[in-house]
Scaffold this motif. Structure first.
Motif, PDB file in Angstrom:
ATOM      1  N   GLU A 214       0.842  -1.213   0.000  1.00  0.00           N
ATOM      2  CA  GLU A 214       0.000   0.000   0.000  1.00  0.00           C
ATOM      3  C   GLU A 214       0.868   1.250   0.000  1.00  0.00           C
ATOM      4  O   GLU A 214       0.542   2.263  -0.627  1.00  0.00           O
ATOM      5  CB  GLU A 214      -0.927   0.008   1.209  1.00  0.00           C
ATOM      6  N   MET A 215       2.019   1.173   0.704  1.00  0.00           N
ATOM      7  CA  MET A 215       2.894   2.346   0.776  1.00  0.00           C
ATOM      8  C   MET A 215       3.423   2.686  -0.618  1.00  0.00           C
ATOM      9  O   MET A 215       3.470   3.852  -1.013  1.00  0.00           O
ATOM     10  CB  MET A 215       4.061   2.058   1.717  1.00  0.00           C
ATOM     11  N   ILE A 216       3.780   1.664  -1.385  1.00  0.00           N
ATOM     12  CA  ILE A 216       4.287   1.946  -2.739  1.00  0.00           C
ATOM     13  C   ILE A 216       3.131   2.384  -3.641  1.00  0.00           C
ATOM     14  O   ILE A 216       3.240   3.339  -4.402  1.00  0.00           O
ATOM     15  CB  ILE A 216       5.018   0.723  -3.326  1.00  0.00           C
ATOM     16  N   ASN A 217       1.970   1.705  -3.485  1.00  0.00           N
ATOM     17  CA  ASN A 217       0.799   2.109  -4.284  1.00  0.00           C
ATOM     18  C   ASN A 217       0.452   3.576  -4.049  1.00  0.00           C
ATOM     19  O   ASN A 217       0.093   4.298  -4.969  1.00  0.00           O
ATOM     20  CB  ASN A 217      -0.412   1.252  -3.905  1.00  0.00           C
ATOM     21  N   GLY A 291       5.881  -7.373  -7.619  1.00  0.00           N
ATOM     22  CA  GLY A 291       7.341  -7.326  -7.692  1.00  0.00           C
ATOM     23  C   GLY A 291       8.030  -6.989  -6.382  1.00  0.00           C
ATOM     24  O   GLY A 291       9.171  -6.506  -6.378  1.00  0.00           O
ATOM     25  N   LEU A 292       7.344  -7.218  -5.249  1.00  0.00           N
ATOM     26  CA  LEU A 292       7.959  -6.888  -3.950  1.00  0.00           C
ATOM     27  C   LEU A 292       9.118  -7.821  -3.620  1.00  0.00           C
ATOM     28  O   LEU A 292       9.768  -7.673  -2.596  1.00  0.00           O
ATOM     29  CB  LEU A 292       6.909  -6.929  -2.825  1.00  0.00           C
ATOM     30  N   GLU A 296      14.586  -4.231  -8.348  1.00  0.00           N
ATOM     31  CA  GLU A 296      14.308  -3.147  -9.307  1.00  0.00           C
ATOM     32  C   GLU A 296      12.968  -2.463  -9.041  1.00  0.00           C
ATOM     33  O   GLU A 296      12.788  -1.287  -9.386  1.00  0.00           O
ATOM     34  CB  GLU A 296      14.375  -3.619 -10.755  1.00  0.00           C
ATOM     35  N   THR A 297      12.043  -3.154  -8.361  1.00  0.00           N
ATOM     36  CA  THR A 297      10.761  -2.522  -7.991  1.00  0.00           C
ATOM     37  C   THR A 297      11.021  -1.311  -7.099  1.00  0.00           C
ATOM     38  O   THR A 297      10.420  -0.250  -7.237  1.00  0.00           O
ATOM     39  CB  THR A 297       9.873  -3.533  -7.247  1.00  0.00           C
ATOM     40  N   TRP A 301      10.540   2.813  -7.436  1.00  0.00           N
ATOM     41  CA  TRP A 301       9.802   3.590  -6.413  1.00  0.00           C
ATOM     42  C   TRP A 301      10.617   4.821  -6.021  1.00  0.00           C
ATOM     43  O   TRP A 301      10.109   5.931  -5.885  1.00  0.00           O
ATOM     44  CB  TRP A 301       9.490   2.711  -5.210  1.00  0.00           C
ATOM     45  N   SER A 302      11.911   4.623  -5.876  1.00  0.00           N
ATOM     46  CA  SER A 302      12.803   5.709  -5.451  1.00  0.00           C
ATOM     47  C   SER A 302      12.710   6.894  -6.424  1.00  0.00           C
ATOM     48  O   SER A 302      12.668   8.054  -6.013  1.00  0.00           O
ATOM     49  CB  SER A 302      14.233   5.158  -5.408  1.00  0.00           C
ATOM     50  N   LYS A 303      12.583   6.599  -7.717  1.00  0.00           N
ATOM     51  CA  LYS A 303      12.460   7.676  -8.736  1.00  0.00           C
ATOM     52  C   LYS A 303      11.146   8.427  -8.542  1.00  0.00           C
ATOM     53  O   LYS A 303      11.083   9.659  -8.590  1.00  0.00           O
ATOM     54  CB  LYS A 303      12.544   7.026 -10.137  1.00  0.00           C
TER      55      LYS A 303
END
Ligand code: DWN
Length: 420
Positions: A214-217, A291-292, A296-297, A301-303
């Motif tokens: 959820e945090m990445i979403n 892809g957790l 590369e996932t 996210w960092s970008k």
């Protein structure tokens, strides 16, 4: 071995508010990594727990109606589903479950152990004279509150020694519960093995923490700060719990705190195959599809996080240039991360409103923005309000319906910069 994928720069302790703007502060480099073996996302360097959690800790979980309601529901779930209690309709008195009001399916011969009991927001759902719930809370300012309310609370960190003391003095708990606590503890092997060693036969370990998926979403990178040693996926928890002889039997996805997972686990030795709910495989499959389990996932996210910073600064600087007054709502750990990562100070955010007495009249960590005691009048000549507590957006918008009616705008940075 952890491989770094994110650097949120120099950060202060997220919940340490200052009495004066020139006070010296502890800072550290907030870097985040991914462990290829366990799939765990953690801080590259952990901050000493004693620095963060002590008698001056400011975060009080009862400062939102949303969380008080949530813990009432979780308490009811535990009481009726895991302790054999029967909640008959209409017997809920405010936030106090009156145990006498319930017919028991079976005598409850165990107790609940809560790790990280904070201000008692969960414990207070149960009557205090039954020893039905025992707490562990290292912050003495909070363990004093719950002890004074009659809930036996150990002013200790959770570890092997604490579990031995509690087992000796209280026996084995039927349920071990923890909310927004386990992800704060660096050594998960000692944490989980200590739970496994104290749990009663067929006992249940139930804990909730923010969901990495959820945090990445939501791109809610602001849930990363000193106190959050780890950001959990079900996948990583499955790996670490199982090597400590605990097995996840159910996962409940909860909307609180931007999306959390309630993990229910049992001692592997107690397990029978029918125990394992399909939700475990469903959650792990979803995380693997997302892809957790791949480095590369997190690089992608960092970008997204860097872009978010750029967009937020463009908006706030434009509002500043057009003479708009912008404040923040909720002096949260989350906004400490955002403001320090983006370099947002009182030039862009004039002050922060908060209902927590321990934060009022102080200055925010790192950027030293004044924190002012909330009062509705302070919303009057404000055009834009940044949601430091975006996780409570519905509760806040209901409370501030006049501000919205008068054309006031709430703005947020999750999942992207927008007015809500
Ligand atoms: O894990 C943690 C989470 C659960 O809570 C802790 N390590 C630290 C803390 O993080 P946070 O500070 O980001 O949590 P909250 O619950 O988002 O903080 C809300 C803040 O907003 C509190 O200081 C209370 C304040 N508030 C307010 O001023 N008016 C909240 C509401 C709902 C309001 O109407």
């Amino acid at each position: 071995m952890k491989q770094q994928f994110l650097d949120l720069g120099k950060q202060p302790l997220a919940n340490v508010f200052l009495d004066t703007q020139d006070e010296k502060e502890f800072t550290y480099n907030l870097k985040v990594g991914f462990d290829e073996e366990t799939k765990l996302v953690s801080l590259m360097e952990y901050v000493d727990s004693g620095l963060m959690f002590n008698d001056t800790y400011t975060y009080s979980a009862s400062m939102s109606e949303t969380m008080k309601k949530h813990f009432k529901e979780v308490a009811g779930f535990i009481y009726s589903n895991l302790l054999g209690g029967t909640i008959s309709e209409g017997h809920l008195r405010g936030y106090q479950f009156d145990r006498q009001a319930y017919k028991f399916d079976a005598p409850i011969d165990g107790y609940i152990l809560e790790i990280g009991s904070n201000d008692g927001v969960f414990m207070k759902q149960f009557v205090s004279n039954d020893n039905l719930v025992v707490g562990v809370e290292p912050c003495g300012n909070f363990s004093d509150i719950t002890n004074q309310l009659g809930y036996k609370t150990y002013e200790r960190f959770w570890n092997k020694e604490t579990s031995e003391i509690i087992k000796k003095e209280n026996g084995r708990p039927k349920v071990v519960f923890a909310a927004n606590c386990i992800c704060h503890i660096p050594d998960l092997d000692e944490t989980f093995s200590s739970v496994e060693s104290i749990l009663d036969k067929n006992g249940v370990f139930i804990f909730e923490d923010p969901s990495l998926l959820e945090m990445i979403n939501r791109n809610s990178f602001d849930q990363i700060y000193d106190e959050h040693a780890h950001i959990f996926s079900v996948l990583s928890l499955n790996n670490i719990l199982s090597r400590n002889n605990l097995t996840i039997i159910k996962v409940i996805n909860s909307p609180v705190h931007g999306g959390s997972n309630i993990i229910i686990a049992k001692r592997t030795v107690d397990l029978n195959e029918t125990d394992i709910d399909p939700s475990v495989k469903t959650n792990i499959d979803n995380e693997q599809i997302f892809g957790l389990d791949k480095f590369e996932t997190f690089q992608r996210w960092s970008k997204k996080i860097e872009d978010n910073k750029t967009d937020l600064l463009i908006l706030l600087n434009n509002l500043k240039k057009s003479g708009k007054k912008v404040i923040s709502y909720g002096a949260t750990s989350k906004s400490t991360t955002v403001f320090n990562y983006c370099g947002i100070d009182s030039r862009l955010i004039e002050f922060i409103l908060d209902t927590t007495p321990a934060k009022q009249g102080k200055f925010s960590p790192g950027m030293h923005i004044p924190v002012i005691k909330y009062s509705p009048e302070l919303m009057n000549d404000v055009s834009y309000v940044f949601l430091g507590a975006w996780n409570f957006v519905e509760e806040i918008k209901n409370k501030e319906s006049n501000f919205v009616k008068n054309g006031g705008k709430f703005l947020t940075h999750v999942p992207k910069i927008m007015m809500v």
